[in-house]
Design an enzyme around this catalytic site. Structure first.
Site, mmCIF file in Angstrom:
data_model
loop_
_atom_site.group_PDB
_atom_site.id
_atom_site.type_symbol
_atom_site.label_atom_id
_atom_site.label_comp_id
_atom_site.label_asym_id
_atom_site.label_seq_id
_atom_site.Cartn_x
_atom_site.Cartn_y
_atom_site.Cartn_z
ATOM 1 N N GLU A 150 -11.378 -0.589 -3.455
ATOM 2 C CA GLU A 150 -10.678 0.054 -2.351
ATOM 3 C C GLU A 150 -9.476 0.826 -2.888
ATOM 4 O O GLU A 150 -9.220 0.859 -4.098
ATOM 5 C CB GLU A 150 -10.235 -0.984 -1.315
ATOM 6 C CG GLU A 150 -9.206 -1.984 -1.838
ATOM 7 C CD GLU A 150 -8.798 -3.025 -0.818
ATOM 8 O OE1 GLU A 150 -9.471 -3.153 0.210
ATOM 9 O OE2 GLU A 150 -7.794 -3.729 -1.053
ATOM 10 N N ASP A 196 0.835 -1.212 0.000
ATOM 11 C CA ASP A 196 0.000 0.000 0.000
ATOM 12 C C ASP A 196 0.871 1.264 0.000
ATOM 13 O O ASP A 196 0.669 2.177 0.814
ATOM 14 C CB ASP A 196 -0.930 0.027 1.218
ATOM 15 C CG ASP A 196 -1.650 -1.289 1.438
ATOM 16 O OD1 ASP A 196 -2.035 -1.924 0.439
ATOM 17 O OD2 ASP A 196 -1.824 -1.679 2.609
#
Length: 466
Positions: A209, A33
């Site tokens: 997401e 991420d």
């Protein structure tokens, strides 16, 4: 005199507006991420999820590649009890109104899946050494699983986008958008921009997401991640006009196909949860993301620690849309070669033949990695991005992309001396190792190996790296 005026002027294309950039992947191992923020102080700031899910780390460097070896500082550690006590995920760092903010997701120590969004604030010039204040939870109307907050500004309005589960519909997470009252508070009613419906969004889990925004040419592009966090993980794309009402879901158009997916040829699996930054000269956009270099995972993918941070240049199609290409192979990133006298045309392969073509939307066909020449002797070879182990080589006066068979003959025909551009020293020309005085040039938009004794031939044999 009239005839002279009608003659075409010698081509001398300027250095491309977005010249080549080169990085070496992976940038940082065991960091998922990833978020890279380029600040006005001359530093790139990097944060990412650590596999222990227990802390927020930060590093900085004056170059993107420098982040690979930059010292890492722990700026915040999970709570021992209660909120913010588990699953510390997906931090992002932003500089807003003179202060630093880190957004992140966290579960409770006694309920690790009760994941919500939180913010930290620092007024220090250097966020690695300054103190951080917890601004608390970023509240949303639904009290449900929420994560992956990001922020951006369009026409002076600051927005927050994030992923959240709506208990009323059968998905794991959807992407939402709202205005911000301040850097840790939304205002007004959020809108839902996308729900996972396509097969590529629902493999393993029904997930949208990790939103990330880049703007160009009056358009707002929001990438997002979809499906389970294994090899099915991929990127989708939403597009809106910067002059439209971004809080109207109808203002956003969703791509029906993913824009960035696993690639077995390059050995990259599950690319996703990206961010965007710019190159050191500010002239190229750079895609930042994580993936793994193997497909099969034992157990829960969330327990596999080997997602790696990677970077590569983001290109733009002629119609103004971003072209993500493919997750390139580990090692040095590839580039493109545009023609000096047809600057919107690029070297590409088509059915393995080398040619020159405009608007190559299958980006990887026009990307080549410059590597040490297969024949050595100070030469270079040009390796195909989407066919690793295949190289530009000449045979019978034509240029093809073919697999290295290991023979001396192949290595020689796939090796070139990289020279300053024959028609523009800012460019490059490629002289054959086995045929001195013969260069890669385009003729009728096909690549050949020929001498370059005329002005036109020198122009045809000059390229710019992008």
């Amino acid at each position: 005199m009239l005839a002279a005026l009608l003659l075409p002027a010698p081509a001398h294309a300027a250095v491309p507006a977005s010249p080549a950039v080169s990085y070496t992947n992976p940038l940082v191992n065991q960091r998922a991420d990833p978020h890279i923020f380029r600040h006005t102080d001359g530093y790139y700031y990097f944060t990412a999820t650590v596999p222990e899910y227990d802390r927020i780390v930060l590093r900085r460097a004056t170059t993107i590649q420098g982040l690979s070896t930059a010292p890492e500082t722990v700026i915040w550690t999970k709570h021992a009890t209660g909120d913010m006590g588990a699953h510390i995920w997906a931090p992002e760092i932003h500089f807003i109104d003179g202060k630093w903010y880190v957004y992140f997701a966290a579960g409770r120590a006694d309920d690790v899946w009760k994941i919500r969004m939180y913010a930290l604030e620092s007024s220090a010039a250097n966020p690695l050494t300054g103190g951080w204040t917890e601004k608390g939870r970023i509240a949303t109307p639904m009290d449900s699983f929420a994560l992956d907050a990001t922020t951006f500004v369009v026409n002076g309005v600051r927005y927050l986008s994030w992923a959240q589960k709506d208990p009323a519909i059968d998905t794991n997470s959807n992407v939402y958008l709202a205005r911000m009252a301040n850097p840790w508070t939304i205002t007004g009613t959020p809108v839902r921009l996308t729900v996972p419906t396509y097969g590529w969004e629902t493999a393993g889990y029904k997930v949208n997401e990790g939103p990330a925004v880049i703007q160009r040419g009056g358009k707002v592009f929001m990438s997002y991640s979809a499906s389970a966090t294994d090899s099915n993980y991929c990127l989708g794309l939403l597009t809106a006009s910067a002059t439209g009402d971004l809080l109207d879901p109808a203002a956003w158009k969703k791509s029906p196909v993913p824009v960035f997916t696993s690639n077995a040829a390059t050995g990259q699996y599950g690319p996703g949860h990206n961010s965007f930054t710019t190159s050191e000269d500010g002239r190229s956009d750079v895609l930042v993301y994580h993936d793994r270099n193997y497909k099969n995972i034992t157990g829960d993918p969330l327990n596999d620690p080997n997602r790696r941070t990677r970077v590569q240049k983001l290109y733009w199609n002629a119609d103004g849309t971003p072209n993500f290409g493919i997750p390139v192979a580990d090692g040095a990133t590839p580039g493109r070669l545009s023609s000096a006298n047809f600057p919107d045309h690029y070297i590409r392969h088509w059915e393995y033949r080398g040619k020159l073509e405009a608007d190559v939307t299958n980006l990887a066909d026009s990307q080549f990695r410059t590597v040490t020449g297969l024949a050595g002797s100070g030469t270079v070879s040009l390796e195909s991005a989407n066919f690793p182990g295949y190289y530009l080589r000449h045979r019978n006066g034509e240029v093809w992309v073919e697999k290295n068979d290991g023979t001396t003959a192949f290595k020689g025909s796939a090796s070139f001396h990289q020279r300053p551009g024959l028609a523009d020293a800012a460019g490059v020309s490629y002289e054959a190792y086995t045929a001195p005085g013969q260069y890669i040039r385009h003729f009728d938009f096909l690549l050949h190996l020929q001498s370059a004794g005329t002005t036109l031939a020198r122009q045809d044999a000059t390229f710019h790296q992008q």
